[in-house]
Motif scaffolding. Structure first.
Motif, mmCIF file in Angstrom:
data_model
loop_
_atom_site.group_PDB
_atom_site.id
_atom_site.type_symbol
_atom_site.label_atom_id
_atom_site.label_comp_id
_atom_site.label_asym_id
_atom_site.label_seq_id
_atom_site.Cartn_x
_atom_site.Cartn_y
_atom_site.Cartn_z
ATOM 1 N N GLY A 16 7.326 4.919 5.973
ATOM 2 C CA GLY A 16 7.075 5.377 7.340
ATOM 3 C C GLY A 16 6.753 6.850 7.477
ATOM 4 O O GLY A 16 6.586 7.335 8.602
ATOM 5 N N ASP A 17 6.632 7.579 6.372
ATOM 6 C CA ASP A 17 6.431 9.028 6.416
ATOM 7 C C ASP A 17 4.948 9.349 6.195
ATOM 8 O O ASP A 17 4.482 9.500 5.067
ATOM 9 N N ALA A 18 4.208 9.481 7.299
ATOM 10 C CA ALA A 18 2.769 9.726 7.207
ATOM 11 C C ALA A 18 2.473 11.082 6.586
ATOM 12 O O ALA A 18 1.493 11.233 5.841
ATOM 13 N N ALA A 19 3.304 12.092 6.878
ATOM 14 C CA ALA A 19 3.075 13.426 6.308
ATOM 15 C C ALA A 19 3.224 13.396 4.791
ATOM 16 O O ALA A 19 2.438 14.020 4.063
ATOM 17 N N ALA A 20 4.231 12.661 4.300
ATOM 18 C CA ALA A 20 4.426 12.557 2.852
ATOM 19 C C ALA A 20 3.280 11.794 2.209
ATOM 20 O O ALA A 20 2.821 12.146 1.110
ATOM 21 N N LEU A 21 2.798 10.759 2.882
ATOM 22 C CA LEU A 21 1.660 9.997 2.360
ATOM 23 C C LEU A 21 0.419 10.888 2.288
ATOM 24 O O LEU A 21 -0.283 10.909 1.265
ATOM 25 N N ALA A 22 0.154 11.634 3.362
ATOM 26 C CA ALA A 22 -1.005 12.528 3.379
ATOM 27 C C ALA A 22 -0.893 13.581 2.281
ATOM 28 O O ALA A 22 -1.882 13.899 1.597
ATOM 29 N N ALA A 23 0.308 14.129 2.095
ATOM 30 C CA ALA A 23 0.499 15.154 1.070
ATOM 31 C C ALA A 23 0.262 14.598 -0.328
ATOM 32 O O ALA A 23 -0.338 15.260 -1.186
ATOM 33 N N ALA A 24 0.710 13.359 -0.564
ATOM 34 C CA ALA A 24 0.508 12.746 -1.882
ATOM 35 C C ALA A 24 -0.967 12.467 -2.135
ATOM 36 O O ALA A 24 -1.472 12.679 -3.247
ATOM 37 N N ILE A 25 -1.668 12.008 -1.100
ATOM 38 C CA ILE A 25 -3.108 11.770 -1.248
ATOM 39 C C ILE A 25 -3.830 13.079 -1.550
ATOM 40 O O ILE A 25 -4.668 13.153 -2.462
ATOM 41 N N ALA A 26 -3.504 14.112 -0.787
ATOM 42 C CA ALA A 26 -4.153 15.414 -0.993
ATOM 43 C C ALA A 26 -3.862 15.962 -2.385
ATOM 44 O O ALA A 26 -4.757 16.486 -3.057
ATOM 45 N N ARG A 27 -2.611 15.822 -2.828
ATOM 46 C CA ARG A 27 -2.264 16.316 -4.164
ATOM 47 C C ARG A 27 -3.069 15.594 -5.233
ATOM 48 O O ARG A 27 -3.599 16.213 -6.167
ATOM 49 N N ALA A 28 -3.166 14.274 -5.112
ATOM 50 C CA ALA A 28 -3.883 13.496 -6.122
ATOM 51 C C ALA A 28 -5.364 13.833 -6.155
ATOM 52 O O ALA A 28 -5.959 13.961 -7.241
ATOM 53 N N LEU A 29 -5.966 13.987 -4.979
ATOM 54 C CA LEU A 29 -7.414 14.164 -4.919
ATOM 55 C C LEU A 29 -7.847 15.621 -5.057
ATOM 56 O O LEU A 29 -8.971 15.889 -5.499
ATOM 57 N N ASP A 30 -6.975 16.562 -4.686
ATOM 58 C CA ASP A 30 -7.372 17.964 -4.658
ATOM 59 C C ASP A 30 -6.945 18.749 -5.896
ATOM 60 O O ASP A 30 -7.439 19.858 -6.121
ATOM 61 N N VAL B 202 -3.114 5.297 9.130
ATOM 62 C CA VAL B 202 -3.962 5.913 10.157
ATOM 63 C C VAL B 202 -3.452 7.311 10.488
ATOM 64 O O VAL B 202 -4.235 8.269 10.612
ATOM 65 N N ALA B 203 -2.150 7.451 10.608
ATOM 66 C CA ALA B 203 -1.571 8.768 10.890
ATOM 67 C C ALA B 203 -1.824 9.740 9.736
ATOM 68 O O ALA B 203 -2.096 10.932 9.957
ATOM 69 N N ALA B 204 -1.752 9.256 8.504
ATOM 70 C CA ALA B 204 -2.026 10.120 7.342
ATOM 71 C C ALA B 204 -3.480 10.576 7.353
ATOM 72 O O ALA B 204 -3.779 11.738 7.035
ATOM 73 N N ALA B 205 -4.391 9.689 7.718
ATOM 74 C CA ALA B 205 -5.804 10.065 7.809
ATOM 75 C C ALA B 205 -6.005 11.157 8.845
ATOM 76 O O ALA B 205 -6.784 12.111 8.643
ATOM 77 N N THR B 206 -5.295 11.047 9.962
ATOM 78 C CA THR B 206 -5.382 12.066 11.008
ATOM 79 C C THR B 206 -4.899 13.414 10.493
ATOM 80 O O THR B 206 -5.523 14.464 10.735
ATOM 81 N N ILE B 207 -3.795 13.419 9.762
ATOM 82 C CA ILE B 207 -3.247 14.659 9.200
ATOM 83 C C ILE B 207 -4.244 15.301 8.231
ATOM 84 O O ILE B 207 -4.469 16.522 8.257
ATOM 85 N N LEU B 208 -4.849 14.492 7.384
ATOM 86 C CA LEU B 208 -5.816 15.024 6.413
ATOM 87 C C LEU B 208 -7.038 15.594 7.113
ATOM 88 O O LEU B 208 -7.580 16.631 6.698
#
Length: 288
Positions: free
Chosen positions: A230-244, A124-130
């Motif tokens: 537990g690292d939402a920022a790292a999760l968000a960054a990995a998702i963004a890297r994969a999709l973008d 949820v926190a990663a979604a917020t960051i994105l």
């Protein structure tokens, strides 16, 4: 010269069978979760823990899903003398050709039992960051458990999280994986996972936490990414890297299919397990 292969699900039954057939059959115990997880759902009382340890000590060979799992197993019982062998977790929920679909390009799936240690709050926190970064992604939380209700307000505030708070039968679970471009497993702790086996079995890249033997199956930039628990920022960054990154999610998906067809192939795992059986029976034949 026979083998009885137990899954560590009903230790009281396994312990009774081991005692009954020890003289005529070698006893192999498959341990999927060497340690209980931190969530209260997984809490074990003292009597159950004692029963599990007695069952493990009664086996002739224990199988686990990798070296970290073995370390966790031995940490629960430093006096354990039973030999331990490693077998890979095989693919699950492999789609038949009729269910294969092209994914939605910005849809991410978190699947399985939604309990505290699985890191729903991290997702949820990663979604917020994105969202704040102007690159929203649809998150699909599919599975029953305590967390969707506990995180209800945070989920509603994000807005682009779809919650499917129920058990999904196999065909619907496959459809959820097929619809998504990525699977995420932001676990705070873990050993090995049928969810990861299902993601790779569906040819979907996985972003996983560095817990248990997850990094033994997921390699950064090959079939997914590994991030800190537990690292939402790292999760968000990995998702963004994969999709973008143009073409990257397709490359990762190809890597996921390769992993499923090699390391996680059931024929390969079966052959490795038979080799362990043969080794065990040979050792027993030399006993006085």
């Amino acid at each position: 010269r026979s083998i009885i292969h137990h899954q560590e699900q009903l230790p009281q039954v396994s312990l009774a069978l081991m005692a009954r057939f020890r003289a005529t059959s070698a006893q192999v115990l498959m341990v999927h979760d060497p340690q209980s997880h931190g969530s209260a759902v997984y809490a074990l009382d003292a009597a159950t823990r004692s029963l599990i340890l007695r069952t493990r000590r009664a086996a002739d060979r224990i199988l686990v899903h990798g070296p970290v799992n073995e370390t966790q197993l031995r940490a629960t019982d430093p006096d354990l003398t039973v030999p331990v062998s490693h077998t890979q977790h095989g693919v699950m929920l492999v789609p038949p050709p009729a269910l294969l679909r092209a994914p939605e390009p910005r849809r991410v799936l978190m699947f399985g039992w939604m309990v505290e240690h699985k890191g729903v709050d991290v997702a949820v926190a990663a979604a917020t960051i994105l969202n704040r970064g102007g690159a929203p992604v649809t998150f699909h939380l599919a599975g029953s458990g305590s967390e969707p209700a506990r995180q209800r307000e945070s989920i509603a505030a994000v807005g682009n999280i779809v919650v499917d708070d129920r058990f999904l039968p196999p065909e619907e679970a496959i459809a959820a994986f097929q619809r998504s471009a990525l699977a995420i497993l932001p676990y705070r702790e873990g050993t090995q996972s049928g969810v990861l086996a299902s993601a790779l079995g569906n040819g979907r890249p996985a972003i996983v936490s560095r817990v248990g033997d997850f990094p033994g199956l997921v390699t950064d930039g090959v079939n997914g990414f590994v991030v800190r628990p537990g690292d939402a920022a790292a999760l968000a960054a990995a998702i963004a890297r994969a999709l973008d990154t143009p073409g990257l999610v397709q490359e990762l998906a190809a890597g996921a299919r390769t992993t499923a067809a090699t390391l996680m192939d059931w024929d390969r795992i079966g052959a490795a397990t038979l080799a362990i059986y043969a080794d065990l029976l040979a050792a027993r034949s030399h006993r006085p």
